[in-house]
Scaffold this motif. Structure first.
Motif, mmCIF file in Angstrom:
data_model
loop_
_atom_site.group_PDB
_atom_site.id
_atom_site.type_symbol
_atom_site.label_atom_id
_atom_site.label_comp_id
_atom_site.label_asym_id
_atom_site.label_seq_id
_atom_site.Cartn_x
_atom_site.Cartn_y
_atom_site.Cartn_z
ATOM 1 N N MET A 72 0.825 -1.205 0.000
ATOM 2 C CA MET A 72 0.000 0.000 0.000
ATOM 3 C C MET A 72 0.863 1.260 0.000
ATOM 4 S SD MET A 72 -3.227 -0.644 -0.190
ATOM 5 C CE MET A 72 -3.910 0.906 0.377
ATOM 6 N N ASP A 73 1.956 1.233 0.755
ATOM 7 C CA ASP A 73 2.862 2.386 0.782
ATOM 8 C C ASP A 73 3.500 2.599 -0.597
ATOM 9 O OD1 ASP A 73 2.269 2.684 3.447
ATOM 10 O OD2 ASP A 73 4.098 1.711 4.163
ATOM 11 N N LYS A 74 3.873 1.519 -1.251
ATOM 12 C CA LYS A 74 4.472 1.604 -2.590
ATOM 13 C C LYS A 74 3.469 2.181 -3.579
ATOM 14 C CE LYS A 74 6.738 -1.327 -6.096
ATOM 15 N NZ LYS A 74 5.742 -1.235 -7.171
ATOM 16 N N TRP A 75 2.232 1.725 -3.497
ATOM 17 C CA TRP A 75 1.173 2.232 -4.384
ATOM 18 C C TRP A 75 0.939 3.723 -4.161
ATOM 19 C CZ3 TRP A 75 -3.793 3.978 -2.826
ATOM 20 C CH2 TRP A 75 -4.668 4.242 -3.881
ATOM 21 N N LYS B 279 -3.928 4.365 -14.673
ATOM 22 C CA LYS B 279 -3.351 3.018 -14.615
ATOM 23 C C LYS B 279 -2.938 2.664 -13.191
ATOM 24 C CE LYS B 279 0.288 0.146 -16.656
ATOM 25 N NZ LYS B 279 1.439 0.125 -17.610
ATOM 26 N N THR B 280 -2.336 3.625 -12.502
ATOM 27 C CA THR B 280 -1.891 3.374 -11.131
ATOM 28 C C THR B 280 -3.072 3.181 -10.200
ATOM 29 O OG1 THR B 280 0.078 4.719 -11.536
ATOM 30 C CG2 THR B 280 -0.462 4.244 -9.254
ATOM 31 N N TRP B 281 -4.116 4.011 -10.371
ATOM 32 C CA TRP B 281 -5.310 3.862 -9.527
ATOM 33 C C TRP B 281 -5.930 2.480 -9.705
ATOM 34 C CZ3 TRP B 281 -7.730 5.427 -5.408
ATOM 35 C CH2 TRP B 281 -9.081 5.135 -5.233
ATOM 36 N N SER B 282 -6.022 2.011 -10.939
ATOM 37 C CA SER B 282 -6.636 0.706 -11.201
ATOM 38 C C SER B 282 -5.783 -0.448 -10.689
ATOM 39 C CB SER B 282 -6.885 0.527 -12.704
ATOM 40 O OG SER B 282 -5.669 0.500 -13.414
ATOM 41 N N SER B 283 -4.491 -0.178 -10.422
ATOM 42 C CA SER B 283 -3.605 -1.233 -9.920
ATOM 43 C C SER B 283 -3.448 -1.177 -8.406
ATOM 44 C CB SER B 283 -2.230 -1.133 -10.589
ATOM 45 O OG SER B 283 -1.571 0.069 -10.211
ATOM 46 N N ARG B 284 -4.363 -0.490 -7.731
ATOM 47 C CA ARG B 284 -4.331 -0.451 -6.260
ATOM 48 C C ARG B 284 -4.261 -1.877 -5.720
ATOM 49 N NH1 ARG B 284 -7.520 -0.666 -1.682
ATOM 50 N NH2 ARG B 284 -7.211 1.021 -0.170
ATOM 51 N N PRO B 285 -3.385 -2.145 -4.746
ATOM 52 C CA PRO B 285 -3.218 -3.508 -4.240
ATOM 53 C C PRO B 285 -4.543 -4.132 -3.794
ATOM 54 C CG PRO B 285 -1.478 -2.116 -3.390
ATOM 55 C CD PRO B 285 -2.432 -1.203 -4.106
ATOM 56 N N TRP C 161 -13.896 9.861 3.589
ATOM 57 C CA TRP C 161 -13.219 8.720 2.989
ATOM 58 C C TRP C 161 -11.734 9.020 2.787
ATOM 59 C CZ3 TRP C 161 -11.049 8.235 -2.113
ATOM 60 C CH2 TRP C 161 -11.023 9.435 -2.834
ATOM 61 N N ASN C 162 -10.987 7.986 2.440
ATOM 62 C CA ASN C 162 -9.615 8.153 1.985
ATOM 63 C C ASN C 162 -9.247 6.962 1.108
ATOM 64 O OD1 ASN C 162 -8.327 5.992 3.659
ATOM 65 N ND2 ASN C 162 -8.985 7.324 5.331
ATOM 66 N N SER C 163 -8.154 7.065 0.404
ATOM 67 C CA SER C 163 -7.792 6.029 -0.566
ATOM 68 C C SER C 163 -7.176 4.801 0.071
ATOM 69 C CB SER C 163 -6.815 6.598 -1.603
ATOM 70 O OG SER C 163 -5.599 6.986 -0.987
ATOM 71 N N ASN C 164 -6.973 4.822 1.380
ATOM 72 C CA ASN C 164 -6.347 3.690 2.058
ATOM 73 C C ASN C 164 -7.343 2.695 2.642
ATOM 74 O OD1 ASN C 164 -3.571 4.424 1.699
ATOM 75 N ND2 ASN C 164 -3.875 6.037 3.202
ATOM 76 N N VAL C 165 -8.638 3.049 2.705
ATOM 77 C CA VAL C 165 -9.597 2.072 3.219
ATOM 78 C C VAL C 165 -9.622 0.869 2.284
ATOM 79 C CG1 VAL C 165 -10.993 3.796 4.402
ATOM 80 C CG2 VAL C 165 -11.553 3.181 2.049
#
Length: 367
Positions: free
Chosen positions: A37-40, A55-61, A256-260
């Motif tokens: 998650m940190d790398k993403w 592309k990066t958003w769609s590759s979220r772990p 919200w946040n992108s880490n949930v």
């Protein structure tokens, strides 16, 4: 040492190695997932073009492989006390992991596994002094069966501090059931018990006392029918925004946040809701506590198409005493609260009902 003795000693060493390796395996799985998650997050910050960002958003772990690996590590040992902490991690990370069934309906992938964990806690660990992380995970769980287990821990555990922690978790779960007099009385009783018995216990990065005070504030000021506080702040571009600027509109307010764990689904569901009611007097507004840079990346190419307060220090979220992310409030045109809870179908149904109550403005009559 004879051969038989050597074999016995070897098997003993192997058994000991496996016993000591299992907790280490669970810790490794958690650390590896957090590292991914940190790398993403770093890749999101350095993505230079809209195409790279999409592309990066769609590759979220995807947490699914980590959840499967964790289950392999703990699933056969749930009667052992060391599994309580990794099992709590599992309960937290899996609710948003969905797969479509034969009818095409999204269903939780790990619901049976979570039920097995709850049964193991009830069978083997109700009297454990190490249930604080379990109570924390159950308090945040969307599964209604979590309430019954928290109440059993409260009533059964001999440690008064654990009783108080479980009481706080149960009070937090009860707010999802409504705000009638009976439920309110029970919530207040549980919160009083939590403060008296467990005030100084650390809980979700805070203390039981602080979280109980937040719950009391929610009861007084943020329940159904109350006028929600105005929020005034800036978006990721520094532009001033506020809730009061949307007077007369139905507001879907998303913290919200992108880490949930289910961030991608939250974005998809919220975007679909915005699209469904396009042209209607409805405003979708986010309160996001990602870094300013990450929020800019998410909004710059339309991945997140609704306006967001940038709240990296949680100053706005604190006004609403947000403890569980994501969280949605649905407000009417006067900012009265009609719903608070998780994103999903109830948000859409509440918004639709409120929009139906808004009378269309009659066109002006030309003289």
């Amino acid at each position: 040492m004879n051969r038989l003795s050597c074999l016995i000693a070897l098997f003993s060493l192997l058994a000991f190695a496996r016993t000591t390796a299992a907790p280490a395996d669970a810790l490794r799985i958690q650390k590896n997932y957090q590292a991914s998650m940190d790398k993403w997050a770093l890749e999101m910050r350095i993505a230079a073009t809209p195409e790279d960002r999409a592309k990066t958003w769609s590759s979220r772990p995807d947490a699914t492989p980590s959840a499967k690996e964790m289950w392999a590590a703990i699933g056969s040992s749930l009667n052992q006390e060391w599994t309580l902490e990794p099992a709590s991690w599992f309960l937290r990370i899996t609710p948003g992991l969905l797969a479509k069934d034969e009818t095409g309906t999204p269903q939780p992938i790990f619901s049976k596994n979570c039920e097995t964990i709850r049964k193991a806690i009830e069978t083997s660990h109700l009297k454990s002094p190490k249930l604080t992380p379990v109570c924390s995970a159950l308090a945040a769980s969307p599964d209604p069966r979590s309430l019954a287990l928290l109440e059993k821990i409260k009533d059964t555990n001999p440690d008064q501090k654990i009783q108080g922690v479980a009481a706080l978790g149960a009070a937090m779960q009860l707010k999802t059931l409504g705000d009638n007099a009976e439920i309110m009385a029970k919530r207040l009783t549980y919160l009083r018990k939590a403060i008296i018995q467990s005030a100084d216990v650390e809980f979700d990065g805070s203390t039981v006392a602080k979280l109980a005070e937040d719950e009391l504030y929610i009861i007084r000021f943020l329940t159904k029918g109350r006028v929600a506080p105005d929020l005034v702040g800036v978006d990721c571009a520094g532009k001033a925004i506020s809730l009061s600027a949307n007077q007369g509109k139905v507001i879907v307010l998303l913290f919200w946040n992108s880490n949930v764990s289910d961030a991608k689904r939250v974005v998809e569901v919220t975007t679909a809701l915005q699209n469904k009611f396009k042209g209607k007097p409805l405003a979708v507004i986010g309160v996001n506590n990602d870094t300013l840079e990450k929020l800019r990346v998410l909004q710059s190419d339309g991945t997140v198409p609704w306006p967001n307060f940038s709240d990296p220090k949680n100053e706005l979220a604190q006004q609403y005493r947000v403890g569980t992310w994501p969280l949605v409030y649905v407000l009417d045109g006067e900012r009265k609260i009609h719903y608070s809870g998780a994103p999903g179908s109830f948000v859409e149904l509440t918004a639709e009902a409120l929009l139906a109550e808004i009378k269309p403005t009659a066109p002006a009559i030309e003289k």
